[in-house]
Structures are given as structure tokens and as C-alpha cells.
Design an enzyme around this catalytic site. Structure first.
Site, PDB file in Angstrom:
ATOM      1  N   GLU A  35       0.843  -1.197   0.000  1.00 13.63           N
ATOM      2  CA  GLU A  35       0.000   0.000   0.000  1.00 13.63           C
ATOM      3  C   GLU A  35       0.877   1.246   0.000  1.00 13.63           C
ATOM      4  O   GLU A  35       1.885   1.299   0.730  1.00 13.63           O
ATOM      5  CB  GLU A  35      -0.894  -0.044   1.248  1.00 13.63           C
ATOM      6  N   SER A  73     -29.026   8.507 -11.007  1.00 12.58           N
ATOM      7  CA  SER A  73     -30.036   9.157 -11.849  1.00 12.58           C
ATOM      8  C   SER A  73     -29.586  10.557 -12.243  1.00 12.58           C
ATOM      9  O   SER A  73     -30.360  11.521 -12.164  1.00 12.58           O
ATOM     10  CB  SER A  73     -31.393   9.253 -11.125  1.00 12.58           C
ATOM     11  N   GLY A 123     -17.262   4.241  -1.653  1.00 11.86           N
ATOM     12  CA  GLY A 123     -16.436   4.540  -0.488  1.00 11.86           C
ATOM     13  C   GLY A 123     -15.745   3.321   0.098  1.00 11.86           C
ATOM     14  O   GLY A 123     -15.148   3.392   1.171  1.00 11.86           O
ATOM     15  N   ASP A 173      -4.457   0.923  -9.268  1.00 10.42           N
ATOM     16  CA  ASP A 173      -5.892   0.678  -9.451  1.00 10.42           C
ATOM     17  C   ASP A 173      -6.234   0.493 -10.923  1.00 10.42           C
ATOM     18  O   ASP A 173      -6.964  -0.424 -11.305  1.00 10.42           O
ATOM     19  CB  ASP A 173      -6.705   1.854  -8.890  1.00 10.42           C
TER      20      ASP A 173
HETATM   21  C1  GLA Z   1      -5.250   4.611  -3.893  1.00 12.09           C
HETATM   22  C2  GLA Z   1      -4.487   5.025  -5.142  1.00 12.09           C
HETATM   23  C3  GLA Z   1      -3.474   3.961  -5.541  1.00 12.09           C
HETATM   24  C4  GLA Z   1      -2.592   3.555  -4.366  1.00 12.09           C
HETATM   25  C5  GLA Z   1      -3.440   3.274  -3.122  1.00 12.09           C
HETATM   26  C6  GLA Z   1      -2.595   3.057  -1.901  1.00 12.09           C
HETATM   27  O1  GLA Z   1      -6.050   3.506  -4.154  1.00 12.09           O
HETATM   28  O2  GLA Z   1      -5.356   5.253  -6.208  1.00 12.09           O
HETATM   29  O3  GLA Z   1      -2.685   4.421  -6.612  1.00 12.09           O
HETATM   30  O4  GLA Z   1      -1.611   4.516  -4.105  1.00 12.09           O
HETATM   31  O5  GLA Z   1      -4.347   4.315  -2.843  1.00 12.09           O
HETATM   32  O6  GLA Z   1      -1.822   1.926  -2.041  1.00 12.09           O
END
Ligand code: GLA
Length: 381
Positions: A35, A73, A123, A173
Site C-alpha cells: 500500500e 439518476s 467509499g 488501481d
Molecule cells: C489509492 C491510489 C493507488 C494507491 C493506493 C494506496 O487507491 O489510487 O494508486 O496509491 O491508494 O496503495
């Protein structure tokens, strides 16, 4: 992929636009470990899930483009020659962002009509934003034959996030959502952008996500601040990114770095090592080491990187006390969203019950549980 979702989007599209659209599914992601390492050229271990976004789209004969966010919507109508991005602070920024970033590459996007909906809990930190960006860029690429590769598309999605949403995110992501593989997680080296797929079967344990159902306000600004700290220390220590910094060199530079920054950078270096050890543990089917690494990762995110919050810490502390949970940590950017837990299958129901009650009593709100399967990345349906 949820068939009802596809049906809902398709039917709405045909009612609204009386045309047969192309349809794309783009998944949300989980992250096993690694992370806040992606924007430091480090290692991450994400996987695409069966929860995601379905978008239907087709060329428009009008001089405007129309995008429907079915779950809300809400509709966005904009004209391509007056596509001045507005800071809306909503899903519309992702649309403006993706279209504008494609155009910046000199590619022609014509007018189009689109409808999208999803089943990624909002979220939850499962990256519905990357799923939407990828769905749209993938759809426009097919529709207007833009000849963009997957690698180019994820960079467009990332730039949309940087320049229109304002989050200086890494690539994890968008990568996971675009390249996901069924039943696999991807060990991704964010420096070389090379990934190794790992078949995931934690039997007799299973991944359980627990959503705190909170998203604290500071998440975006705090995210960008963390990134700045990492870049500052990289510069100060003469490396192009923290990937190039060794523990020894960091230690030798300790007098020139504030204690807080030192801890943050130390966290990043240690987390990169944990990703490596996690991958090795998967190869050995050593579930106990995997679990221990998850707890260590949370510890670092909580005490060194400072991106956790009381709700996340509560869930991880409870997990630690339960003998059937072998590991747990917060997942994603932090300040809310989900924890990821490795729980003995036979005890999942009891664990859920226990957590639900205690969480409610402590925070006067519900938490939610998700059991996801690992799925294929962005694709035409
Ligand atoms: C978010 C960001 C990712 C990454 C995570 C932490 O999801 O979009 O690029 O940095 O936080 O690991």
C-alpha cells in the site's frame, strides 16, 4: 460480473437512445499487500474483482455527448468543442478527464451517448473510479477505433485522476482493473510495469472485506501530502524514487529528515519487502506468514504512514484477537474504506456476527461484509 447490472444498463440505454450499444465491464480491485508503494515505483499485489462498472455506449448523431450515471439518476450533457472541464467534484470529472486526456494525445473522439452503473460499494476503497475511467476509455477506444493499447489506456485513466479529479494516484488501481486475471492476483512492479500473475487459493481460509462505511474528508489531501513527502525525501537522498533508496542509505540520512518523514519513508521501504515476502509465502503455501505480513502492513500504515483511522484500527484489532483470522489490514488509500481479512472459511459467519455487533455498539453505524471473487480485467461483454 453481475448479469442484472448488464441487463439494467442495456435496457435503460435502449429506452433512452433506441440504439444497440457496445458494452464494457471494468472491475474494481482489491489489494493483498503493498500500500502506498505504487507511486514510489515499488511493488503492489492487487487483483480485479467480480464487482465493477458496466458501461453501454454508442456514437451519437447529435452535436453533444450524453452520459447517464444510472445509480445516481444523473446525466451529463456536453459538447466536444466546448469541453472546458468544470471542477464538479463528482463522477463528471472522470468523464471530462478521460475524454480530454484522449484528445490531448491528438486522437479524435466523436460525440457519443453512454449509460453506466456499477456494484462496487461506494467509499469501499475498491476503486470504482479506476473502473469507471477504464470502462470509458476502453469503450471510446473501441467505438472510435482510437488504436490505444491497454498500457496507453491506463495512463489516460491515471492522468484523468491527476488532472481532473486532483488525486495524484499511482498506477495500481488502473492497472489491476485493466489487466486482472480470473482467480489470480498480480504481483506488479510499478517501476518496470511488469506483472506476475499468482493463482490465489487460500483454502481453508478466504478473503473477507469489511467496509467501515466511513470515508474521512482528509483522504485526498492527505494522499497527495504523503506522495509529496516521499518525493521530497527521494530528492534529498539523491534517488529518482524511493525504489532506489536502500535501508542503509535512509539510515545514514536520518539526521537530515524529520522523524515523521523518516518513519513514512521507512514504511515504504519495509512494505516493498513485505510484498516480496508475501509472494514467496504464497509459493510455499505458507498462510501463517502471509497473515503475519498483513498485520505488519497494517501496523506500518497506522503508526508510521499515518493513513489509518479509528474504525479501521478497531476492525483490525478485533481480527487480531480472533484465532480464526490469520491476518488483516486496511486496504487502499486509507482514512476509511475496507479492511482485508484472511478468515477460516468455517468461521466466517461467526466472525461476521461478532464484528457486526461490536462495530455497531462502538461507532453507532453498520459495517458491511463482502466476499469477492477474482476476475478478468476490463473487457467487451
Ligand atoms: C489509492 C491510489 C493507488 C494507491 C493506493 C494506496 O487507491 O489510487 O494508486 O496509491 O491508494 O496503495
Amino acid at each position: 460480473m453481475n448479469k442484472n447490472l448488464v441487463k439494467k444498463v442495456r435496457e435503460f440505454y435502449q429506452r433512452e437512445f433506441t440504439a444497440t450499444p457496445i458494452e464494457i465491464f471494468s472491475p474494481g480491485r482489491i489489494n493483498l499487500i503493498g500500500e502506498h508503494t505504487d507511486y514510489n515505483d515499488g511493488f503492489v499485489f492487487p487483483a480485479a474483482t467480480n464487482k465493477g462498472i458496466v458501461i453501454a455506449l454508442q456514437k451519437s448523431t447529435a452535436t453533444t455527448s450524453t452520459v447517464w450515471a444510472l445509480d445516481k439518476s444523473e446525466v451529463l450533457i456536453f459538447s466536444q468543442d466546448n469541453k472546458q472541464p468544470k471542477e464538479t467534484g463528482s463522477w463528471k470529472d472522470y468523464v471530462y478527464g478521460v475524454v480530454s486526456e484522449i484528445q490531448k494525445l491528438g486522437k479524435q473522439v466523436g460525440d457519443f451517448n453512454a449509460v453506466f452503473a456499477g456494484d462496487i460499494p461506494s467509499g469501499s476503497g475498491m476503486s470504482s473510479s479506476a473502473a469507471l475511467e477504464n470502462a470509458l476509455v476502453f469503450g471510446l477506444n473501441s467505438l472510435f477505433d482510437l488504436q490505444l493499447s491497454r498500457a496507453e489506456m491506463i495512463l489516460i485513466s491515471q492522468r484523468a485522476e491527476h488532472n481532473y479529479v486532483g488525486v495524484k494516484c499511482g498506477i495500481m488501481d488502473q492497472y489491476a482493473s485493466m489487466y486482472g486475471k480470473e482467480n489470480h492476483a498480480l504481483l506488479l512492479d510499478c517501476k518496470t510495469m511488469e506483472a506476475t500473475p499468482f493463482k490465489i487459493d487460500f483454502n481453508p481460509y478466504e478473503i473477507l472485506l469489511i467496509n467501515t462505511n466511513v470515508k474521512h474528508n482528509l483522504s485526498e489531501s492527505a494522499y497527495n501530502e504523503r506522495r509529496k513527502v516521499c518525493e521530497k525525501v527521494a530528492k534529498q537522498t539523491g534517488v529518482s524514487s524511493l525504489r532506489g533508496l536502500s535501508l542503509e542509505k535512509l539510515y545514514l540520512s536520518r539526521n537530515t529528515i524529520s522523524t515523521e518523514d523518516y518513519q513514512k519513508v521507512l514504511y515504504v521501504l519495509e512494505e516493498n519487502r513485505r510484498v516480496y515476502h508475501f509472494a514467496e509465502a504464497i509459493k510455499r503455501k505458507d498462510i501463517h506468514t502471509m497473515g503475519a505480513l498483513l498485520f505488519q502492513s497494517h501496523n506500518g500504515l497506522r503508526n508510521q504512514y499515518n493513513v489509518s483511522c479509528s474504525e479501521l484500527d478497531f476492525l483490525v484489532d478485533k481480527a487480531k484477537k480472533n484465532e480464526y483470522v490469520i491476518g488483516a489490514r486496511m486496504m487502499g488509500g486509507g482514512f476509511g474504506g475496507c479492511t482485508i481479512n484472511l478468515v477460516a472459511k468455517c468461521e466466517i459467519d461467526n466472525f461476521k456476527k461478532e464484528i457486526a455487533t461490536h462495530y455497531k455498539n462502538t461507532f453507532q453505524k453498520e459495517c458491511s461484509f463482502y466476499q469477492v471473487s477474482l476476475a478478468k480485467g476490463t473487457h467487451r461483454i
